[in-house]
Design a protein around this motif. Sequence first.
Motif, PDB file in Angstrom:
ATOM      1  N   ASN A  47       0.832  -1.220   0.000  1.00 59.08           N
ATOM      2  CA  ASN A  47       0.000   0.000   0.000  1.00 59.08           C
ATOM      3  C   ASN A  47       0.857   1.258   0.000  1.00 59.08           C
ATOM      4  O   ASN A  47       0.502   2.257  -0.628  1.00 59.08           O
ATOM      5  CB  ASN A  47      -0.982   0.001   1.178  1.00 59.08           C
TER       6      ASN A  47
ATOM      7  N   LYS B 248       2.154   6.332  -7.122  1.00 60.43           N
ATOM      8  CA  LYS B 248       1.076   7.188  -7.642  1.00 60.43           C
ATOM      9  C   LYS B 248       1.529   8.643  -7.634  1.00 60.43           C
ATOM     10  O   LYS B 248       1.314   9.378  -8.602  1.00 60.43           O
ATOM     11  CB  LYS B 248      -0.191   7.039  -6.797  1.00 60.43           C
ATOM     12  N   ASP B 249       2.157   9.068  -6.534  1.00 66.09           N
ATOM     13  CA  ASP B 249       2.627  10.443  -6.441  1.00 66.09           C
ATOM     14  C   ASP B 249       3.761  10.712  -7.437  1.00 66.09           C
ATOM     15  O   ASP B 249       3.799  11.769  -8.062  1.00 66.09           O
ATOM     16  CB  ASP B 249       3.071  10.777  -5.024  1.00 66.09           C
TER      17      ASP B 249
ATOM     18  N   ALA C 138       1.166   4.102  -3.017  1.00 61.03           N
ATOM     19  CA  ALA C 138       0.991   5.543  -2.768  1.00 61.03           C
ATOM     20  C   ALA C 138       2.194   6.334  -3.272  1.00 61.03           C
ATOM     21  O   ALA C 138       2.036   7.388  -3.912  1.00 61.03           O
ATOM     22  CB  ALA C 138       0.769   5.794  -1.281  1.00 61.03           C
TER      23      ALA C 138
END
Length: 191
Positions: free
Chosen positions: A43, A50-51, A47
């Motif tokens: 997870n 994605k950033d 994240a």
Amino acid sequence: MNESAYLQMFKDTDALLEGHFLLTSGKHSSKYLQCAKILQYPNLADAICKDLAKNFVGQEIDVVIGPAIGAIILSYELARQLNCRSIFAEREDGIMKLRRGFKIEEGEKVLVVEDVITTGGSVKEIIEIVKENGGEIVGVAGIVDRSGGKLDLGYPLKTLLTLEIETYEPDDCPLCREGIPIVKPGSRKMK
């Protein structure tokens, strides 16, 4: 997330180490960022990537490449986010090269990734591999820029966290003078 949230992520996962460390560059430091401690959590890897991917939206990218071992997970997850291939380079007899049948085709658009960038040594080796194979570098991405934003790799560098962590030459290291034992926590063996 902002930089303070990423710094907190390092602290929460015990990925920000303090002591006396021998870096891949050969320099010494009182702090070490162990991204593997963060990337063990899918997870968090999701994240982070994605950033990072937001920095490259709208750019054509065919392949993401990073150096083994530290950037394998980062390369894979970032490529998944960008819907392209992921490969990695690894050392053979001390030289970084493509192995395992990995290829970069002439004209492919390539994003270079690394978990932590201090002097840019490994990134520069990857850049040379891309150039030798006829790839076109779109940019460089990483989780942390330890240079405090001073590093120029010749391509746009996008990181999530910029820190200025002091490093020392081995013959001018205050940690050595204090007699603090040195640790080499990374994946690369020193000569």
